[in-house]
Scaffold this motif. Structure first.
Motif, PDB file in Angstrom:
ATOM      1  N   ARG A 133      83.532   9.837  56.176  1.00 41.48           N
ATOM      2  CA  ARG A 133      83.881   8.751  55.242  1.00 41.48           C
ATOM      3  C   ARG A 133      83.148   7.458  55.626  1.00 41.48           C
ATOM      4  O   ARG A 133      82.716   6.704  54.751  1.00 41.48           O
ATOM      5  CB  ARG A 133      85.391   8.544  55.216  1.00 41.48           C
ATOM      6  N   THR A 134      83.018   7.202  56.908  1.00 44.03           N
ATOM      7  CA  THR A 134      82.293   6.015  57.360  1.00 44.03           C
ATOM      8  C   THR A 134      80.842   6.067  56.891  1.00 44.03           C
ATOM      9  O   THR A 134      80.293   5.076  56.392  1.00 44.03           O
ATOM     10  CB  THR A 134      82.340   5.895  58.890  1.00 44.03           C
ATOM     11  N   ARG A 135      80.217   7.231  57.030  1.00 40.80           N
ATOM     12  CA  ARG A 135      78.834   7.392  56.570  1.00 40.80           C
ATOM     13  C   ARG A 135      78.749   7.256  55.051  1.00 40.80           C
ATOM     14  O   ARG A 135      77.788   6.687  54.518  1.00 40.80           O
ATOM     15  CB  ARG A 135      78.281   8.747  57.012  1.00 40.80           C
ATOM     16  N   ALA A 136      79.774   7.764  54.362  1.00 41.43           N
ATOM     17  CA  ALA A 136      79.795   7.653  52.906  1.00 41.43           C
ATOM     18  C   ALA A 136      79.868   6.188  52.473  1.00 41.43           C
ATOM     19  O   ALA A 136      79.174   5.770  51.540  1.00 41.43           O
ATOM     20  CB  ALA A 136      80.983   8.426  52.335  1.00 41.43           C
ATOM     21  N   ILE A 137      80.682   5.412  53.165  1.00 40.70           N
ATOM     22  CA  ILE A 137      80.808   3.985  52.849  1.00 40.70           C
ATOM     23  C   ILE A 137      79.466   3.282  53.014  1.00 40.70           C
ATOM     24  O   ILE A 137      79.068   2.454  52.178  1.00 40.70           O
ATOM     25  CB  ILE A 137      81.884   3.327  53.738  1.00 40.70           C
ATOM     26  N   GLU A 138      78.739   3.605  54.086  1.00 38.54           N
ATOM     27  CA  GLU A 138      77.430   2.994  54.307  1.00 38.54           C
ATOM     28  C   GLU A 138      76.449   3.376  53.200  1.00 38.54           C
ATOM     29  O   GLU A 138      75.653   2.546  52.752  1.00 38.54           O
ATOM     30  CB  GLU A 138      76.879   3.413  55.681  1.00 38.54           C
ATOM     31  N   LEU A 139      76.508   4.635  52.743  1.00 41.45           N
ATOM     32  CA  LEU A 139      75.638   5.074  51.654  1.00 41.45           C
ATOM     33  C   LEU A 139      75.982   4.354  50.357  1.00 41.45           C
ATOM     34  O   LEU A 139      75.085   3.938  49.613  1.00 41.45           O
ATOM     35  CB  LEU A 139      75.751   6.588  51.460  1.00 41.45           C
ATOM     36  N   VAL A 140      77.274   4.194  50.095  1.00 44.26           N
ATOM     37  CA  VAL A 140      77.706   3.508  48.869  1.00 44.26           C
ATOM     38  C   VAL A 140      77.200   2.072  48.852  1.00 44.26           C
ATOM     39  O   VAL A 140      76.753   1.559  47.817  1.00 44.26           O
ATOM     40  CB  VAL A 140      79.244   3.536  48.735  1.00 44.26           C
ATOM     41  N   LYS A 141      77.250   1.413  49.993  1.00 47.21           N
ATOM     42  CA  LYS A 141      76.771   0.031  50.079  1.00 47.21           C
ATOM     43  C   LYS A 141      75.286  -0.071  49.739  1.00 47.21           C
ATOM     44  O   LYS A 141      74.833  -1.060  49.157  1.00 47.21           O
ATOM     45  CB  LYS A 141      77.030  -0.526  51.481  1.00 47.21           C
ATOM     46  N   LYS A 142      74.523   0.970  50.104  1.00 46.16           N
ATOM     47  CA  LYS A 142      73.083   0.967  49.846  1.00 46.16           C
ATOM     48  C   LYS A 142      72.753   1.403  48.423  1.00 46.16           C
ATOM     49  O   LYS A 142      71.883   0.838  47.766  1.00 46.16           O
ATOM     50  CB  LYS A 142      72.373   1.904  50.841  1.00 46.16           C
ATOM     51  N   ASN A 143      73.462   2.433  47.943  1.00 44.86           N
ATOM     52  CA  ASN A 143      73.154   2.980  46.619  1.00 44.86           C
ATOM     53  C   ASN A 143      74.344   3.785  46.115  1.00 44.86           C
ATOM     54  O   ASN A 143      74.460   4.980  46.379  1.00 44.86           O
ATOM     55  CB  ASN A 143      71.905   3.870  46.701  1.00 44.86           C
ATOM     56  N   SER A 144      75.218   3.117  45.408  1.00 41.90           N
ATOM     57  CA  SER A 144      76.448   3.774  44.961  1.00 41.90           C
ATOM     58  C   SER A 144      76.174   4.889  43.955  1.00 41.90           C
ATOM     59  O   SER A 144      76.864   5.922  43.949  1.00 41.90           O
ATOM     60  CB  SER A 144      77.411   2.753  44.354  1.00 41.90           C
ATOM     61  N   LYS A 145      75.159   4.714  43.118  1.00 40.19           N
ATOM     62  CA  LYS A 145      74.838   5.750  42.131  1.00 40.19           C
ATOM     63  C   LYS A 145      74.386   7.029  42.823  1.00 40.19           C
ATOM     64  O   LYS A 145      74.780   8.141  42.425  1.00 40.19           O
ATOM     65  CB  LYS A 145      73.751   5.258  41.174  1.00 40.19           C
ATOM     66  N   ALA A 146      73.581   6.888  43.866  1.00 40.12           N
ATOM     67  CA  ALA A 146      73.115   8.069  44.615  1.00 40.12           C
ATOM     68  C   ALA A 146      74.296   8.779  45.258  1.00 40.12           C
ATOM     69  O   ALA A 146      74.348  10.015  45.290  1.00 40.12           O
ATOM     70  CB  ALA A 146      72.099   7.653  45.671  1.00 40.12           C
ATOM     71  N   PHE A 147      75.235   7.998  45.779  1.00 41.53           N
ATOM     72  CA  PHE A 147      76.419   8.603  46.395  1.00 41.53           C
ATOM     73  C   PHE A 147      77.223   9.384  45.373  1.00 41.53           C
ATOM     74  O   PHE A 147      77.634  10.526  45.629  1.00 41.53           O
ATOM     75  CB  PHE A 147      77.307   7.531  47.025  1.00 41.53           C
ATOM     76  N   VAL A 148      77.472   8.802  44.209  1.00 38.06           N
ATOM     77  CA  VAL A 148      78.267   9.477  43.173  1.00 38.06           C
ATOM     78  C   VAL A 148      77.576  10.757  42.724  1.00 38.06           C
ATOM     79  O   VAL A 148      78.217  11.801  42.562  1.00 38.06           O
ATOM     80  CB  VAL A 148      78.505   8.533  41.978  1.00 38.06           C
TER      81      VAL A 148
END
Length: 260
Positions: A133-148
């Motif tokens: 989840r911590t890594r997911a949060i960092e990814l969302v901060k950089k590119n939320s569309k890519a995460f979704v």
């Protein structure tokens, strides 16, 4: 369904209602909204009042803070029920919605008549899961569309995708509506949630669990183990995490069996 709103801590909570009778509260999962239940509510509403709530930061409900704990979400659900005059209800929660239902039960026990957990768990995140989840949060901060895009793709196995392409696109479209803040707040809330397995043994109301045997998010072996020594009715469906998309009819049948 009719959309309603409740004013709560300077934000608007949104929910959908349908039918009359004893109340069923439907709580959706991460990156979803009250609309996830649209194929199920017409059947449940034949004998019940349905209240499907958009949880904090999802659907048409606004963000409350930088982190939405499961307790925050449960308090928002409580505010909605108080505003609509509901004193007791059956709670049905999918994944994150199950976490919220468990928190609600801990704090507002007298309002819970029965609980159905779908592809969810009473356990807190493992250390490995917290790291994810911590890594997911960092990814969302950089590119939320890519995460979704990545998150929605990972929910469905290769063999099922060609059979439900439109349903997956509809889900992805709804998920992309969740703001970056809403995604991060939910991830943080799920990461920090406490273990509530004790409720399986101390609850004053019946609890049942519906699980997908092909679920990679909530591995079936781990899920079955937590219910092994508790007086919990369990139902297994040959599907992944998104039972409401992959096996709508089977899920509806299981829910009706649990609440009747």
């Amino acid at each position: 369904m009719t959309r309603g709103t409740t004013y709560y801590k300077n934000i608007t909570l949104s929910y959908l209602t349908e039918g009359e009778g004893p109340t069923i509260v439907l709580l959706h999962g991460f990156l979803e909204s009250a609309l996830m239940w649209k194929h199920i509510t017409p059947y449940l509403a034949q004998k019940h009042q349905i209240i499907a709530i958009d949880l904090l930061g999802h659907g048409e409900t606004k963000n409350l803070s930088e982190a939405h704990s499961m307790d925050d979400m449960a308090d928002a659900v409580h505010a909605t029920l108080v505003d609509t005059g509901v004193n007791e209800a059956i709670f049905i929660g999918h994944s994150m919605g199950g976490y919220v239902a468990l928190s609600f039960a801990e704090h507002y026990t007298e309002m819970v008549k029965r609980m159905v957990l779908i592809a969810s768990t009473t356990k807190a995140d493992s250390e490995e899961r917290k790291s994810h989840r911590t890594r997911a949060i960092e990814l969302v901060k950089k590119n939320s569309k890519a995460f979704v895009t990545m998150a929605t793709s990972n929910l469905f196995q290769d063999h099922i995708r060609p059979l439900i392409t439109q349903e997956i696109e509809d889900y992805k479209e709804e998920a992309l509506k969740v703001s970056t803040q809403g995604i991060i707040a939910a991830l943080q809330g799920m990461k920090d949630r406490p273990d509530r397995e004790v409720l399986l043994y101390t609850s004053t109301f019946p609890i049942s669990a519906i699980m997908g045997t092909l679920d990679t998010i909530m591995p079936i072996e781990e899920n079955i183990m937590q219910y092994k020594n508790a007086d919990i009715k369990t139902t297994l469906i040959e599907a992944g995490h998104m039972l409401h998309i992959e096996k709508k009819d089977d899920l509806l049948k299981a829910i009706l069996n649990d609440i009747n």
